[in-house]
Design a protein around this motif. Structure first.
Motif, PDB file in Angstrom:
ATOM      1  N   GLY A  68       0.743  -1.198   0.120  1.00 35.52           N
ATOM      2  CA  GLY A  68      -0.122   0.019   0.028  1.00 35.52           C
ATOM      3  C   GLY A  68       0.875   1.333   0.017  1.00 35.52           C
ATOM      4  N   GLU A  69       2.114   1.126  -0.055  1.00 39.44           N
ATOM      5  CA  GLU A  69       3.043   2.247  -0.311  1.00 39.44           C
ATOM      6  C   GLU A  69       3.150   3.102  -1.509  1.00 39.44           C
ATOM      7  OE1 GLU A  69       6.644   0.526   0.830  1.00 39.44           O
ATOM      8  OE2 GLU A  69       6.246   0.315   2.669  1.00 39.44           O
ATOM      9  N   LEU A  70       2.480   2.171  -2.936  1.00 36.98           N
ATOM     10  CA  LEU A  70       2.409   2.961  -4.106  1.00 36.98           C
ATOM     11  C   LEU A  70       1.078   2.921  -4.692  1.00 36.98           C
ATOM     12  CD1 LEU A  70       3.811   4.057  -6.310  1.00 36.98           C
ATOM     13  CD2 LEU A  70       4.193   1.686  -7.332  1.00 36.98           C
ATOM     14  N   ASP A  71       0.549   3.963  -4.842  1.00 43.05           N
ATOM     15  CA  ASP A  71      -1.019   4.044  -5.391  1.00 43.05           C
ATOM     16  C   ASP A  71      -1.058   3.580  -6.882  1.00 43.05           C
ATOM     17  OD1 ASP A  71      -3.685   5.000  -5.594  1.00 43.05           O
ATOM     18  OD2 ASP A  71      -2.885   6.303  -7.069  1.00 43.05           O
ATOM     19  N   PRO A  72      -1.898   2.395  -7.048  1.00 44.63           N
ATOM     20  CA  PRO A  72      -1.994   1.865  -8.421  1.00 44.63           C
ATOM     21  C   PRO A  72      -2.163   2.782  -9.622  1.00 44.63           C
ATOM     22  CG  PRO A  72      -3.199   0.762  -6.956  1.00 44.63           C
ATOM     23  CD  PRO A  72      -2.695   1.813  -6.295  1.00 44.63           C
ATOM     24  N   THR A  73      -3.032   3.861  -9.348  1.00 39.86           N
ATOM     25  CA  THR A  73      -3.246   4.613 -10.244  1.00 39.86           C
ATOM     26  C   THR A  73      -2.044   5.472 -10.745  1.00 39.86           C
ATOM     27  OG1 THR A  73      -5.670   4.726  -9.623  1.00 39.86           O
ATOM     28  CG2 THR A  73      -4.720   6.528 -11.026  1.00 39.86           C
ATOM     29  N   ARG A  74      -1.379   6.007  -9.648  1.00 43.86           N
ATOM     30  CA  ARG A  74      -0.133   6.827 -10.116  1.00 43.86           C
ATOM     31  C   ARG A  74       0.967   6.059 -10.498  1.00 43.86           C
ATOM     32  NH1 ARG A  74       1.947  11.607  -7.834  1.00 43.86           N
ATOM     33  NH2 ARG A  74       0.169  11.910  -6.576  1.00 43.86           N
ATOM     34  N   ALA A  75       1.160   4.788 -10.196  1.00 40.98           N
ATOM     35  CA  ALA A  75       2.078   3.778 -10.895  1.00 40.98           C
ATOM     36  C   ALA A  75       1.676   3.761 -12.332  1.00 40.98           C
ATOM     37  CB  ALA A  75       2.069   2.370 -10.074  1.00 40.98           C
ATOM     38  N   MET A  76       0.453   3.562 -12.752  1.00 43.56           N
ATOM     39  CA  MET A  76       0.036   3.484 -14.149  1.00 43.56           C
ATOM     40  C   MET A  76       0.299   4.911 -14.932  1.00 43.56           C
ATOM     41  SD  MET A  76      -3.238   1.203 -14.160  1.00 43.56           S
ATOM     42  CE  MET A  76      -3.550   1.772 -15.944  1.00 43.56           C
ATOM     43  N   MET A  77      -0.159   5.961 -14.286  1.00 43.80           N
ATOM     44  CA  MET A  77       0.272   7.296 -14.856  1.00 43.80           C
ATOM     45  C   MET A  77       1.473   7.566 -15.194  1.00 43.80           C
ATOM     46  SD  MET A  77      -2.995   8.407 -15.343  1.00 43.80           S
ATOM     47  CE  MET A  77      -3.070  10.225 -15.229  1.00 43.80           C
ATOM     48  N   THR A  78       2.299   7.005 -14.239  1.00 41.50           N
ATOM     49  CA  THR A  78       3.921   7.406 -14.251  1.00 41.50           C
ATOM     50  C   THR A  78       4.734   6.461 -15.018  1.00 41.50           C
ATOM     51  OG1 THR A  78       4.358   6.261 -12.293  1.00 41.50           O
ATOM     52  CG2 THR A  78       4.002   8.697 -12.176  1.00 41.50           C
ATOM     53  N   GLY A  79       3.983   5.134 -15.617  1.00 43.20           N
ATOM     54  CA  GLY A  79       4.621   4.114 -16.491  1.00 43.20           C
ATOM     55  C   GLY A  79       5.491   2.949 -15.688  1.00 43.20           C
ATOM     56  N   ARG A  80       5.119   3.252 -14.255  1.00 42.12           N
ATOM     57  CA  ARG A  80       5.810   2.120 -13.311  1.00 42.12           C
ATOM     58  C   ARG A  80       5.078   0.679 -13.474  1.00 42.12           C
ATOM     59  NH1 ARG A  80       6.696   5.581  -8.111  1.00 42.12           N
ATOM     60  NH2 ARG A  80       7.868   3.651  -7.368  1.00 42.12           N
ATOM     61  N   LEU A  81       3.765   0.891 -13.871  1.00 40.38           N
ATOM     62  CA  LEU A  81       2.799  -0.226 -14.174  1.00 40.38           C
ATOM     63  C   LEU A  81       2.066  -0.391 -15.202  1.00 40.38           C
ATOM     64  CD1 LEU A  81       1.156  -2.802 -12.665  1.00 40.38           C
ATOM     65  CD2 LEU A  81      -0.216  -0.937 -11.745  1.00 40.38           C
ATOM     66  N   ARG A  82       2.170  -1.328 -15.954  1.00 39.95           N
ATOM     67  CA  ARG A  82       1.353  -1.389 -17.391  1.00 39.95           C
ATOM     68  C   ARG A  82       0.370  -2.607 -17.256  1.00 39.95           C
ATOM     69  NH1 ARG A  82       6.585  -0.561 -19.782  1.00 39.95           N
ATOM     70  NH2 ARG A  82       6.676  -2.593 -20.000  1.00 39.95           N
ATOM     71  N   LEU A  83      -0.551  -2.413 -17.709  1.00 42.53           N
ATOM     72  CA  LEU A  83      -1.782  -3.830 -17.902  1.00 42.53           C
ATOM     73  C   LEU A  83      -1.973  -3.920 -19.567  1.00 42.53           C
ATOM     74  CD1 LEU A  83      -4.095  -2.293 -15.244  1.00 42.53           C
ATOM     75  CD2 LEU A  83      -2.384  -4.137 -14.891  1.00 42.53           C
ATOM     76  N   SER A  84      -2.123  -5.382 -19.765  1.00 45.89           N
ATOM     77  CA  SER A  84      -2.530  -5.795 -21.108  1.00 45.89           C
ATOM     78  C   SER A  84      -3.971  -5.454 -21.467  1.00 45.89           C
ATOM     79  CB  SER A  84      -1.785  -7.227 -21.440  1.00 45.89           C
ATOM     80  OG  SER A  84      -2.584  -7.941 -20.537  1.00 45.89           O
ATOM     81  N   ASP A  85      -4.820  -5.465 -20.394  1.00 45.66           N
ATOM     82  CA  ASP A  85      -6.226  -5.435 -20.613  1.00 45.66           C
ATOM     83  C   ASP A  85      -6.575  -4.720 -19.358  1.00 45.66           C
ATOM     84  OD1 ASP A  85      -8.806  -6.096 -20.680  1.00 45.66           O
ATOM     85  OD2 ASP A  85      -8.471  -7.918 -21.673  1.00 45.66           O
ATOM     86  N   MET A  86      -6.736  -3.429 -19.721  1.00 45.00           N
ATOM     87  CA  MET A  86      -7.384  -2.727 -18.553  1.00 45.00           C
ATOM     88  C   MET A  86      -8.962  -3.141 -18.114  1.00 45.00           C
ATOM     89  SD  MET A  86      -7.077  -0.089 -16.353  1.00 45.00           S
ATOM     90  CE  MET A  86      -6.066   1.128 -16.910  1.00 45.00           C
ATOM     91  N   ALA A  87      -9.846  -3.461 -19.098  1.00 42.46           N
ATOM     92  CA  ALA A  87     -11.053  -4.007 -18.577  1.00 42.46           C
ATOM     93  C   ALA A  87     -11.243  -5.319 -17.592  1.00 42.46           C
ATOM     94  CB  ALA A  87     -11.961  -4.267 -19.809  1.00 42.46           C
ATOM     95  N   LEU A  88     -10.392  -6.148 -18.065  1.00 44.14           N
ATOM     96  CA  LEU A  88     -10.198  -7.259 -17.548  1.00 44.14           C
ATOM     97  C   LEU A  88      -9.556  -6.851 -16.035  1.00 44.14           C
ATOM     98  CD1 LEU A  88     -10.097 -10.347 -16.914  1.00 44.14           C
ATOM     99  CD2 LEU A  88      -7.969 -10.751 -18.137  1.00 44.14           C
ATOM    100  N   ALA A  89      -8.448  -6.262 -16.028  1.00 41.79           N
ATOM    101  CA  ALA A  89      -7.765  -5.831 -14.917  1.00 41.79           C
ATOM    102  C   ALA A  89      -8.845  -5.052 -13.877  1.00 41.79           C
ATOM    103  CB  ALA A  89      -6.851  -4.854 -14.988  1.00 41.79           C
ATOM    104  N   MET A  90      -9.787  -4.138 -14.287  1.00 37.60           N
ATOM    105  CA  MET A  90     -10.847  -3.734 -13.469  1.00 37.60           C
ATOM    106  C   MET A  90     -11.621  -4.712 -12.921  1.00 37.60           C
ATOM    107  SD  MET A  90      -9.986  -0.675 -13.308  1.00 37.60           S
ATOM    108  CE  MET A  90     -11.203   0.278 -12.614  1.00 37.60           C
ATOM    109  N   ARG A  91     -12.143  -5.767 -13.648  1.00 38.63           N
ATOM    110  CA  ARG A  91     -12.983  -6.663 -13.429  1.00 38.63           C
ATOM    111  C   ARG A  91     -12.378  -7.564 -12.301  1.00 38.63           C
ATOM    112  NH1 ARG A  91     -13.623 -10.107 -17.766  1.00 38.63           N
ATOM    113  NH2 ARG A  91     -13.190 -11.899 -16.533  1.00 38.63           N
ATOM    114  N   LEU A  92     -11.111  -7.846 -12.408  1.00 33.05           N
ATOM    115  CA  LEU A  92     -10.469  -8.802 -11.468  1.00 33.05           C
ATOM    116  C   LEU A  92      -9.887  -8.010 -10.143  1.00 33.05           C
ATOM    117  CD1 LEU A  92      -8.323 -11.002 -13.879  1.00 33.05           C
ATOM    118  CD2 LEU A  92     -10.533 -11.604 -12.678  1.00 33.05           C
ATOM    119  N   GLN A  93      -9.874  -6.715 -10.129  1.00 33.66           N
ATOM    120  CA  GLN A  93      -9.303  -5.753  -9.046  1.00 33.66           C
ATOM    121  C   GLN A  93      -9.683  -6.295  -7.748  1.00 33.66           C
ATOM    122  OE1 GLN A  93     -10.576  -2.020  -8.485  1.00 33.66           O
ATOM    123  NE2 GLN A  93      -8.807  -1.270  -7.469  1.00 33.66           N
ATOM    124  N   PRO A  94     -10.801  -6.713  -7.424  1.00 36.24           N
ATOM    125  CA  PRO A  94     -11.093  -7.017  -5.981  1.00 36.24           C
ATOM    126  C   PRO A  94     -10.583  -8.309  -5.552  1.00 36.24           C
ATOM    127  CG  PRO A  94     -13.108  -6.249  -7.020  1.00 36.24           C
ATOM    128  CD  PRO A  94     -12.101  -6.281  -8.088  1.00 36.24           C
TER     129      PRO A  94
END
Length: 104
Positions: A68-94
Motif C-alpha cells: 500500500g506504499e504505491l498507489d496503483p493509479t499513480r503507478a500507471m500514470m507514471t509508467g511504473r505499472l502497465r496492464l495488457s487489458d484494462m477492462a479485465l484488470a478492473m473486473r479482477l481488481q477485488p
C-alpha cells in the motif's frame, strides 16, 4: 525487499488459501527483467507462460503496491505499472487485491 522466490512463495500460499477458487483468469506478473510470476488458479510458478492479463511492474514497485506504499493509479500514470487489458484488470481488481493482501 522480498526476492522473487519469496514473493512467489507468498503468492502461492495466498492463492492456495483463496476460498473463491481463484481469480477467474490467469495473470502473469512481468517483473521487468527480474523474472515472472504466473498465477492460474492455485497454480503459481515462475514459468513465462501466456496469460489472460499481463501486468508489467518492477519487483520493487510490486512490493510497494502490495504494502500500500504505491498507489496503483499513480503507478500507471507514471509508467511504473502497465496492464495488457484494462477492462479485465478492473473486473479482477477485488480478487487481485484480496490475493495480494494475503501475500503481503
Amino acid at each position: 525487499m522480498a526476492t522473487l522466490e519469496e514473493l512467489t512463495d507468498r503468492i502461492r500460499r495466498a492463492a492456495a488459501s483463496e476460498a473463491s477458487g481463484g481469480l477467474g483468469a490467469s495473470i502473469k506478473l512481468d517483473l521487468k527483467g527480474e523474472g515472472v510470476i504466473h498465477i492460474d488458479g492455485a497454480a503459481v510458478s515462475n514459468d513465462d507462460l501466456p496469460a489472460d492479463l499481463v501486468v508489467t511492474v518492477g519487483l520493487k514497485d510490486l512490493t510497494a503496491l502490495g504494502k500500500g506504499e504505491l498507489d496503483p493509479t499513480r503507478a500507471m500514470m507514471t509508467g511504473r505499472l502497465r496492464l495488457s487489458d484494462m477492462a479485465l484488470a478492473m473486473r479482477l481488481q477485488p480478487k487481485i487485491q484480496s490475493l495480494f493482501a494475503k501475500a503481503a
